[in-house]
Design an enzyme around this catalytic site. Structure first.
Site, PDB file in Angstrom:
ATOM      1  N   GLU A   1      10.769-145.028  41.251  1.00 21.18           N
ATOM      2  CA  GLU A   1      11.412-144.198  42.276  1.00 21.18           C
ATOM      3  C   GLU A   1      10.556-142.961  42.533  1.00 21.18           C
ATOM      4  O   GLU A   1      10.000-142.383  41.591  1.00 21.18           O
ATOM      5  CB  GLU A   1      12.793-143.808  41.748  1.00 21.18           C
ATOM      6  CG  GLU A   1      13.633-142.951  42.655  1.00 21.18           C
ATOM      7  CD  GLU A   1      14.981-142.670  41.982  1.00 21.18           C
ATOM      8  OE1 GLU A   1      15.493-143.537  41.231  1.00 21.18           O
ATOM      9  OE2 GLU A   1      15.519-141.574  42.195  1.00 21.18           O
TER      10      GLU A   1
ATOM     11  N   HIS B   1      24.212-141.579  40.874  1.00 22.76           N
ATOM     12  CA  HIS B   1      24.815-140.288  40.526  1.00 22.76           C
ATOM     13  C   HIS B   1      23.845-139.159  40.864  1.00 22.76           C
ATOM     14  O   HIS B   1      22.737-139.409  41.340  1.00 22.76           O
ATOM     15  CB  HIS B   1      25.128-140.272  39.017  1.00 22.76           C
ATOM     16  CG  HIS B   1      23.895-140.340  38.158  1.00 22.76           C
ATOM     17  ND1 HIS B   1      23.885-140.030  36.822  1.00 22.76           N
ATOM     18  CD2 HIS B   1      22.605-140.692  38.450  1.00 22.76           C
ATOM     19  CE1 HIS B   1      22.668-140.169  36.344  1.00 22.76           C
ATOM     20  NE2 HIS B   1      21.892-140.575  37.294  1.00 22.76           N
TER      21      HIS B   1
ATOM     22  N   ASP C   1      11.747-143.024  37.286  1.00 24.90           N
ATOM     23  CA  ASP C   1      11.884-142.123  38.430  1.00 24.90           C
ATOM     24  C   ASP C   1      10.922-140.976  38.183  1.00 24.90           C
ATOM     25  O   ASP C   1      11.144-140.155  37.291  1.00 24.90           O
ATOM     26  CB  ASP C   1      13.324-141.594  38.577  1.00 24.90           C
ATOM     27  CG  ASP C   1      13.462-140.651  39.774  1.00 24.90           C
ATOM     28  OD1 ASP C   1      12.462-140.457  40.501  1.00 24.90           O
ATOM     29  OD2 ASP C   1      14.571-140.114  39.984  1.00 24.90           O
TER      30      ASP C   1
ATOM     31  N   GLU D   1      21.056-135.929  32.112  1.00 21.89           N
ATOM     32  CA  GLU D   1      21.689-137.225  32.372  1.00 21.89           C
ATOM     33  C   GLU D   1      21.929-137.999  31.082  1.00 21.89           C
ATOM     34  O   GLU D   1      22.187-139.201  31.105  1.00 21.89           O
ATOM     35  CB  GLU D   1      20.842-138.028  33.364  1.00 21.89           C
ATOM     36  CG  GLU D   1      20.742-137.292  34.707  1.00 21.89           C
ATOM     37  CD  GLU D   1      20.026-138.065  35.803  1.00 21.89           C
ATOM     38  OE1 GLU D   1      19.400-139.105  35.491  1.00 21.89           O
ATOM     39  OE2 GLU D   1      20.094-137.637  36.959  1.00 21.89           O
TER      40      GLU D   1
ATOM     41  N   SER E   1      16.743-131.785  41.074  1.00 22.89           N
ATOM     42  CA  SER E   1      15.470-132.063  41.752  1.00 22.89           C
ATOM     43  C   SER E   1      15.797-132.563  43.154  1.00 22.89           C
ATOM     44  O   SER E   1      15.570-133.711  43.504  1.00 22.89           O
ATOM     45  CB  SER E   1      14.668-133.101  40.965  1.00 22.89           C
ATOM     46  OG  SER E   1      15.367-134.317  40.854  1.00 22.89           O
TER      47      SER E   1
ATOM     48  N   GLU F   1      12.564-139.673  34.704  1.00 22.02           N
ATOM     49  CA  GLU F   1      13.502-140.623  34.101  1.00 22.02           C
ATOM     50  C   GLU F   1      12.806-141.903  33.639  1.00 22.02           C
ATOM     51  O   GLU F   1      12.054-142.504  34.399  1.00 22.02           O
ATOM     52  CB  GLU F   1      14.584-141.011  35.127  1.00 22.02           C
ATOM     53  CG  GLU F   1      15.356-139.812  35.617  1.00 22.02           C
ATOM     54  CD  GLU F   1      16.297-140.140  36.771  1.00 22.02           C
ATOM     55  OE1 GLU F   1      16.643-141.330  36.962  1.00 22.02           O
ATOM     56  OE2 GLU F   1      16.678-139.192  37.477  1.00 22.02           O
TER      57      GLU F   1
ATOM     58  N   LYS G   1      22.698-141.735  47.541  1.00 24.82           N
ATOM     59  CA  LYS G   1      23.460-140.629  46.953  1.00 24.82           C
ATOM     60  C   LYS G   1      24.308-140.033  48.069  1.00 24.82           C
ATOM     61  O   LYS G   1      23.777-139.342  48.951  1.00 24.82           O
ATOM     62  CB  LYS G   1      22.504-139.556  46.439  1.00 24.82           C
ATOM     63  CG  LYS G   1      21.662-139.948  45.230  1.00 24.82           C
ATOM     64  CD  LYS G   1      20.600-138.878  45.013  1.00 24.82           C
ATOM     65  CE  LYS G   1      19.950-138.972  43.642  1.00 24.82           C
ATOM     66  NZ  LYS G   1      18.761-138.077  43.566  1.00 24.82           N
TER      67      LYS G   1
ATOM     68  N   LYS H   1      22.505-146.392  39.189  1.00 21.43           N
ATOM     69  CA  LYS H   1      21.876-145.418  38.295  1.00 21.43           C
ATOM     70  C   LYS H   1      22.944-144.420  37.937  1.00 21.43           C
ATOM     71  O   LYS H   1      23.425-143.695  38.807  1.00 21.43           O
ATOM     72  CB  LYS H   1      20.795-144.671  39.090  1.00 21.43           C
ATOM     73  CG  LYS H   1      19.389-144.994  38.730  1.00 21.43           C
ATOM     74  CD  LYS H   1      18.426-144.148  39.551  1.00 21.43           C
ATOM     75  CE  LYS H   1      18.377-142.708  39.104  1.00 21.43           C
ATOM     76  NZ  LYS H   1      17.208-141.980  39.673  1.00 21.43           N
TER      77      LYS H   1
ATOM     78  N   ASP I   1      13.988-141.907  47.114  1.00 20.60           N
ATOM     79  CA  ASP I   1      15.153-141.046  46.864  1.00 20.60           C
ATOM     80  C   ASP I   1      14.974-139.791  47.725  1.00 20.60           C
ATOM     81  O   ASP I   1      15.516-139.698  48.835  1.00 20.60           O
ATOM     82  CB  ASP I   1      15.231-140.722  45.366  1.00 20.60           C
ATOM     83  CG  ASP I   1      16.237-139.626  45.036  1.00 20.60           C
ATOM     84  OD1 ASP I   1      17.065-139.290  45.883  1.00 20.60           O
ATOM     85  OD2 ASP I   1      16.196-139.083  43.899  1.00 20.60           O
TER      86      ASP I   1
ATOM     87  N   HIS J   1      14.754-132.303  34.522  1.00 21.39           N
ATOM     88  CA  HIS J   1      16.028-132.539  33.835  1.00 21.39           C
ATOM     89  C   HIS J   1      15.974-132.256  32.338  1.00 21.39           C
ATOM     90  O   HIS J   1      16.940-132.483  31.620  1.00 21.39           O
ATOM     91  CB  HIS J   1      16.488-133.995  34.026  1.00 21.39           C
ATOM     92  CG  HIS J   1      16.908-134.284  35.429  1.00 21.39           C
ATOM     93  ND1 HIS J   1      17.182-135.553  35.874  1.00 21.39           N
ATOM     94  CD2 HIS J   1      17.107-133.462  36.490  1.00 21.39           C
ATOM     95  CE1 HIS J   1      17.524-135.496  37.154  1.00 21.39           C
ATOM     96  NE2 HIS J   1      17.481-134.253  37.544  1.00 21.39           N
TER      97      HIS J   1
HETATM   98  P1  PGA Z   1      18.918-134.997  40.938  1.00 17.02           P
HETATM   99  O1  PGA Z   1      18.132-136.136  40.190  1.00 17.02           O
HETATM  100  O2  PGA Z   1      20.342-135.378  41.010  1.00 17.02           O
HETATM  101  O3  PGA Z   1      18.631-133.790  40.097  1.00 17.02           O
HETATM  102  O4  PGA Z   1      18.301-134.881  42.318  1.00 17.02           O
HETATM  103  C1  PGA Z   1      18.434-137.475  40.289  1.00 17.02           C
HETATM  104  C2  PGA Z   1      17.281-138.267  40.846  1.00 17.02           C
HETATM  105  O5  PGA Z   1      16.222-137.674  41.176  1.00 17.02           O
HETATM  106  O6  PGA Z   1      17.397-139.466  41.024  1.00 17.02           O
HETATM  107 ZN    ZN Z   2      15.283-139.571  41.984  1.00 13.09          ZN
END
Ligand code: PGA
Ligand code: ZN
Length: 406
Positions: free
Chosen positions: A281, A361, A238, A203, A40, A162, A333, A384, A308, A153
């Site tokens: 998030e 991650h 999230d 995840e 995503s 999430e 990230k 996370k 994010d 996911h």
């Molecule tokens: P992604 O998801 O690594 O698929 O972008 C993680 C997140 O959205 O926090």
């Molecule tokens: Zn996210």
């Protein structure tokens, strides 16, 4: 000095190719790192270079990025006299020459940047977190552990991506991790007893079909209670709200429900008054700064609101958010921006602006545990890195356990 950088195509946790880089110094010291990969992904992230050659890995090969490591980055870094992460990263940025790493690929630059940091740390015979953070690095992060997956996911009917548990009441990392693992297994047993699926998402969280997203929160809270941690473990979500954005509004794809920004703001406001949610998030889309500002004014003093896809670990996007009063925390990230130095700059700006930082991650990961060291190095406070299931997730927790122990 750098002797050579070797790039290599390896697989991530979804079985898709990703870039690994090994940096060898002239004294023989080596460092290896690998780039993770999102599903995503945010629209404003640095570019993950893929071959687009349908004959290999359905177009997802990374041989071009690997070639960039071997043929462009390595010869340039071999000539570098002053070997610091900062010098390496500024050369990487210069070699790339674009604002979003679209020339070399952020997967190429990040793998090299992290591998260099590892090699230099090894050269000084220091643990990575100590090399990166110096004497000031001391704080183990609290895990925001994703135990129930939905959205992009998972193949279930849940829209929020999430559902995480946060052991806010734990004395130390080891204790918090144990609570989370116990809750995870309690949740698994409860789902099984109800005849629901205990298969997991990308995840490692369970991904059952449920009556509603609220029910997902309730099953998680039931597990927290049954495991004996009520009041000491809170919920974080999230939403990955950018995935829901459709011209000017939102559509929750799995429920098929349309919402205005105002409806969504109302939805989150109600949800946080009903449940012990301490963090959300991407509750809104990556282009909806006005709604982010409104939501932050409404509930920002009670809840952590994490950007994010909104900020993509990019200081320009973060500054825009700070100026607009959008959110109060940033998800970090490294592959969203493509070098370690730029990642550290984003953390620094967040700090100076009173925003919380969460090291994260990606949904596609490798066995690389760099983010565990990074979280301790910068005293991020939160990490996370998924469920206590699937080795690419557990590897980060294990690294943190080892850092805490010695
Ligand atoms: P992604 O998801 O690594 O698929 O972008 C993680 C997140 O959205 O926090
Ligand atoms: Zn996210």
């Amino acid at each position: 000095r750098i002797q050579k950088v070797y790039g290599c195509e390896i697989l991530d946790s979804r079985g898709n190719p990703t870039v690994s880089a090994t940096v060898q110094l002239t004294d023989g010291t080596m460092g290896t790192a690998a780039a993770p990969s999102g599903a995503s992904t945010g629209k404003f992230e640095a570019v993950e270079l893929r071959d687009g050659d349908d004959r290999r890995y359905q177009g997802k090969g990374v041989l071009k990025a690997v070639r960039n490591v071997n043929e462009i980055i390595s010869p340039a870094l071999e000539k570098l006299h002053c070997l610091t992460v900062r010098d390496v990263d500024s050369l990487l940025q210069k070699l790339d020459g674009t604002p979003n790493k679209s020339h070399l690929g952020a997967n190429a630059t990040l793998a090299v940047s992290l591998a260099c940091a590892r090699a230099i740390a090894a050269h000084y015979r220091m643990p990575l977190y100590r090399f990166l953070g110096g004497a000031a690095a001391y704080k183990l992060p609290v895990p925001m552990m994703n135990i129930l997956n939905g959205g992009a996911h998972a193949g279930n009917n849940i829209d929020i991506q999430e559902f995480m548990i946060v052991p806010t009441g734990a004395e130390n990392f080891k204790e918090g991790l144990r609570w989370c693992s116990e809750i995870y297994h309690t949740l698994g047993a409860q789902l099984k007893a109800r005849g629901l699926s205990t298969g997991v998402g990308d995840e490692g969280g369970f991904a059952p079909d449920l009556g509603s997203d609220e029910e997902a929160i309730e099953v998680v809270l039931d597990a927290v209670e049954k495991a004996g941690y009520s009041g000491r473990v809170h919920i974080a979500l999230d939403a990955a709200g950018s995935e829901w954005a459709v011209d000017g509004g939102y559509r929750l794809p799995k429920r098929g429900k349309n919402m205005d920004p105002e409806d969504l703001i109302e939805y989150w406001t109600n949800l946080v008054s009903k449940y012990p949610i301490i963090s959300i998030e991407d509750p809104l889309g990556e282009e909806d700064f006005p709604a982010w500002t409104q939501l932050t004014e409404r509930i920002g003093s009670r809840v952590q609101l994490v950007g994010d896809d909104l900020f993509v670990t990019n200081i320009d996007r973060l500054q825009q958010g700070i100026d607009a009063g959008a959110g109060n925390a940033i998800l970090i990230k490294p592959n969203q921006i493509g070098t370690l130095t730029e990642t550290l700059l984003a953390i620094d700006l967040a700090r100076r602006s009173g925003y919380n930082t969460i090291i994260s991650h990606r949904s596609g990961e490798t066995e690389d545990t760099f983010i565990a060291d990074l979280a301790v190095a910068v005293n991020a406070g939160q990490i996370k890195t998924g469920a206590p299931c699937r080795t690419e997730r557990v590897a980060k927790y294990n690294r943190l356990l080892r850092i805490e122990e010695c």
